[in-house]
Design a protein around this motif. Structure first.
Motif, PDB file in Angstrom:
ATOM      1  N   ARG A 100       2.633   5.964  11.595  1.00 45.21           N
ATOM      2  CA  ARG A 100       1.259   5.317  11.144  1.00 45.21           C
ATOM      3  C   ARG A 100       1.634   4.966   9.531  1.00 45.21           C
ATOM      4  N   ASP A 101       2.550   4.414   9.235  1.00 48.31           N
ATOM      5  CA  ASP A 101       2.840   4.071   7.912  1.00 48.31           C
ATOM      6  C   ASP A 101       3.082   2.447   7.864  1.00 48.31           C
ATOM      7  N   SER A 134       5.809  -2.894   8.930  1.00 44.37           N
ATOM      8  CA  SER A 134       5.784  -4.239   8.627  1.00 44.37           C
ATOM      9  C   SER A 134       7.245  -4.799   8.464  1.00 44.37           C
ATOM     10  N   LEU A 135       8.291  -3.727   8.114  1.00 41.40           N
ATOM     11  CA  LEU A 135       9.645  -4.339   7.901  1.00 41.40           C
ATOM     12  C   LEU A 135      10.391  -4.672   9.014  1.00 41.40           C
ATOM     13  N   VAL A 173       0.386  -5.551   7.229  1.00 42.11           N
ATOM     14  CA  VAL A 173      -0.116  -3.967   6.503  1.00 42.11           C
ATOM     15  C   VAL A 173      -1.315  -4.057   6.483  1.00 42.11           C
ATOM     16  N   ALA A 174      -2.409  -5.039   6.144  1.00 46.92           N
ATOM     17  CA  ALA A 174      -3.936  -4.724   5.973  1.00 46.92           C
ATOM     18  C   ALA A 174      -4.370  -4.467   7.382  1.00 46.92           C
ATOM     19  N   LEU A 175      -3.850  -5.190   8.440  1.00 43.73           N
ATOM     20  CA  LEU A 175      -4.309  -4.965   9.579  1.00 43.73           C
ATOM     21  C   LEU A 175      -4.028  -3.472  10.063  1.00 43.73           C
ATOM     22  N   LEU A 176      -2.876  -3.120   9.954  1.00 43.19           N
ATOM     23  CA  LEU A 176      -2.504  -1.659  10.199  1.00 43.19           C
ATOM     24  C   LEU A 176      -3.162  -0.636   9.447  1.00 43.19           C
TER      25      LEU A 176
END
Length: 157
Positions: free
Chosen positions: A31-32, A37-38, A60-63
């Motif tokens: 949950r990071d 995203s990487l 990143v924003a979506l997650l």
């Protein structure tokens, strides 16, 4: 700028596709959003339900939004099919909202990877239904699913 390589890389064998799916599951279970995203190209394109994202910042924003509302999130992914640089998975995850209501979401994802093993395209179709707390099936501590925990097929999902 060259991006890092994220093994396994295409073309995928059954074994390397299964490994790629488990690595994705493990990352999502952290949950990071930044770590997750990487695994995607800098210009990766997503369709997640009715939301579209392009690039790591939007991912990143979506997650971040997702995991701020989907609490106690636990996910299992399973390989469905693979060919060359593409993998199809099915998944189910459980989470609760801030009022304590539990949900299970079922879905399918189609992934396409670049030559470095970074995902450049992700299409996700997801259906969510409320479940009683007594119907939950995922009880491992938050984080990586233990190797001996049943998978989707074992659970009948």
């Amino acid at each position: 700028m060259t991006e890092a390589t994220r093994p396994p890389v295409p073309p995928f064998t059954r074994e390397s596709a299964i490994e790629k799916v488990r690595l994705a599951e493990d990352a999502w279970n952290t949950r990071d959003p930044h770590k997750v995203s990487l695994a995607y190209t800098e210009d990766s394109r997503w369709r997640n339900r009715a939301e579209f994202a392009t690039g790591r910042d939007e991912i990143v924003a979506l997650l971040t939004r997702k995991w701020n509302t989907e609490l106690d999130y636990r996910l299992i992914k399973e390989l469905w099919a693979h060919d060359g640089n593409r993998i199809a998975v099915r998944f189910a995850y459980e989470h609760r909202d801030d009022a304590g209501n539990w949900y299970r979401s079922y879905g399918n994802e189609n992934w396409e990877f670049d030559e470095n093993g970074l995902m450049r395209t992700r299409h996700a179709s997801i259906n969510t239904l409320p479940i009683a707390e007594s119907d939950r099936a995922y009880f491992w501590p938050l984080g990586r699913r233990p190797d001996d925990h049943p998978g989707l097929s074992d659970l009948g999902f």
